[in-house]
Design an enzyme around this catalytic site. Structure first.
Site, PDB file in Angstrom:
ATOM      1  N   SER A 123      -1.981  -9.607  49.098  1.00 52.21           N
ATOM      2  CA  SER A 123      -2.299 -10.969  49.549  1.00 52.21           C
ATOM      3  C   SER A 123      -3.274 -11.655  48.596  1.00 52.21           C
ATOM      4  O   SER A 123      -3.609 -12.812  48.778  1.00 52.21           O
ATOM      5  CB  SER A 123      -2.904 -10.924  50.956  1.00 52.21           C
ATOM      6  OG  SER A 123      -3.996 -10.030  50.981  1.00 52.21           O
ATOM      7  N   HIS A 144       4.702 -11.730  49.118  1.00 56.86           N
ATOM      8  CA  HIS A 144       3.634 -11.717  50.122  1.00 56.86           C
ATOM      9  C   HIS A 144       4.123 -12.255  51.476  1.00 56.86           C
ATOM     10  O   HIS A 144       4.269 -13.451  51.680  1.00 56.86           O
ATOM     11  CB  HIS A 144       2.436 -12.543  49.611  1.00 56.86           C
ATOM     12  CG  HIS A 144       1.312 -12.630  50.590  1.00 56.86           C
ATOM     13  ND1 HIS A 144       0.513 -13.750  50.720  1.00 56.86           N
ATOM     14  CD2 HIS A 144       0.855 -11.733  51.500  1.00 56.86           C
ATOM     15  CE1 HIS A 144      -0.378 -13.535  51.675  1.00 56.86           C
ATOM     16  NE2 HIS A 144      -0.190 -12.325  52.158  1.00 56.86           N
ATOM     17  N   GLU A 156       5.475 -15.761  50.312  1.00 58.86           N
ATOM     18  CA  GLU A 156       5.025 -16.301  49.026  1.00 58.86           C
ATOM     19  C   GLU A 156       5.596 -15.423  47.921  1.00 58.86           C
ATOM     20  O   GLU A 156       5.483 -14.195  47.986  1.00 58.86           O
ATOM     21  CB  GLU A 156       3.496 -16.238  48.911  1.00 58.86           C
ATOM     22  CG  GLU A 156       2.781 -17.412  49.499  1.00 58.86           C
ATOM     23  CD  GLU A 156       1.272 -17.325  49.265  1.00 58.86           C
ATOM     24  OE1 GLU A 156       0.704 -18.300  48.766  1.00 58.86           O
ATOM     25  OE2 GLU A 156       0.653 -16.293  49.601  1.00 58.86           O
ATOM     26  N   ASN A 194      -3.825 -17.901  51.085  1.00 52.91           N
ATOM     27  CA  ASN A 194      -5.167 -17.356  51.265  1.00 52.91           C
ATOM     28  C   ASN A 194      -6.232 -18.092  50.472  1.00 52.91           C
ATOM     29  O   ASN A 194      -7.398 -18.100  50.850  1.00 52.91           O
ATOM     30  CB  ASN A 194      -5.183 -15.865  50.950  1.00 52.91           C
ATOM     31  CG  ASN A 194      -4.551 -15.063  52.074  1.00 52.91           C
ATOM     32  OD1 ASN A 194      -4.597 -15.465  53.229  1.00 52.91           O
ATOM     33  ND2 ASN A 194      -3.933 -13.943  51.749  1.00 52.91           N
TER      34      ASN A 194
END
Length: 295
Positions: A123, A144, A156, A194
């Site tokens: 991540s 991800h 992702e 993130n």
């Protein structure tokens, strides 16, 4: 590997929350899944969890009984890397720790066919750097998934500097076949989701730390004032405060900007072992029927 049709068997390394969710969606899409973990106990727990999650989808009429049975039949488990030798793709979904991932790739590469692709569910860690620990940087990329994997629509996709076009195209097509949507991100610390989400959570912890509001008022404010489905502190507990902290460290170290400095209160909670829902206590205490704020 020339196309998606060459992918028949997919390995998943790590039977935790992310790994079992990834195995679940891959099996449901009709692929054979080899789920690997160092612990037999973790694998048994994962199969129970996958069964429960499939039952939940069955109750909501999202899948049929036949689809549930077929998905479970597609999953086999093992503890030795040789178990993955016939996989055309292996997705690493171990804990968010670079040293752990590095050791996994060192053990994995010698048993894989030379055409096999490796993806990482990291991540936040550099995909380019993780690829350098393998013998096939051109056949390596980031994939991800979001938590909880069976419900969240996004994956992702992150290319390392060496990822070739064919690898990217195959993974992109596979992601669509799993019923997910994609967002392509460049290989910068924490990618897109993130990079935006974790500083918001960190800022919510600072807001608590500085006494601007208590847990309840901060979460209510963001839920009702910004229309978020859950408050940032509730979300932090769901993600795991140790994971939140490790992503903030990656951002702070990788971008060298003080705006990414982890809040001291977040550090304290992690030091106390209050890691969120998975241990029953974080910004909320989960020991009763209803979560109770701890501040």
């Amino acid at each position: 590997m020339a196309s998606l049709d060459d992918i028949k068997t997919i390995g998943v390394i790590g039977a935790g929350q992310m790994g079992n969710g990834i195995a679940h969606v891959i099996a449901l899409a009709g692929y054979d899944v080899r789920l690997l973990d160092v612990s037999e106990q973790a694998l048994e727990k994962a199969l129970v969890q996958i069964g429960k999650n499939l039952d939940r989808q069955l109750k909501k009429d999202m899948i049929s009984q036949a689809e549930k049975d077929a998905a479970l039949a597609h999953i086999t488990t093992g503890v030795e890397y040789t178990f993955l030798s016939d996989c055309n793709l292996v997705i690493e979904a171990a804990t968010e720790n670079e040293e752990v991932k590095k050791q996994i790739f060192k053990s994995l590469c010698p048993v894989l066919g030379e055409e096999a692709i490796i993806a990482t569910n990291t991540s936040s860690i550099s995909v380019t750097r993780l690829a350098s620990y393998t013998d096939r940087p051109s056949k390596f990329m980031g994939m991800h998934f979001m938590n909880p994997v069976p419900l969240m629509k996004l994956v992702e996709l992150i290319r390392g500097i060496a990822t070739d076009e064919t690898t990217y195209r195959i993974i992109h097509e596979l992601t669509k076949k799993l019923g997910k949507d994609t967002a392509s991100a460049e290989d910068f610390p924490a990618f897109i989701v993130n990079r935006i989400l974790l500083p918001m959570i960190n800022e919510a912890v600072y807001t608590l730390y500085e006494g601007v509001g208590n847990v309840q008022s901060i979460d209510t404010a963001l839920r009702l004032g910004a229309n978020h489905p859950m408050g940032p502190l509730q979300l932090a507990d769901f993600i795991g405060l140790d994971t939140c902290l490790s992503i903030m460290h990656v951002l702070h170290d990788g971008l060298a900007d003080t705006k990414y400095r982890p809040c001291p209160l977040l550090v304290k909670y992690v030091e106390a072992g209050w890691l969120g829902r998975k241990v029953g206590r974080g910004f909320y205490d989960y020991s009763g029927d209803e979560p109770v704020p701890t501040r």
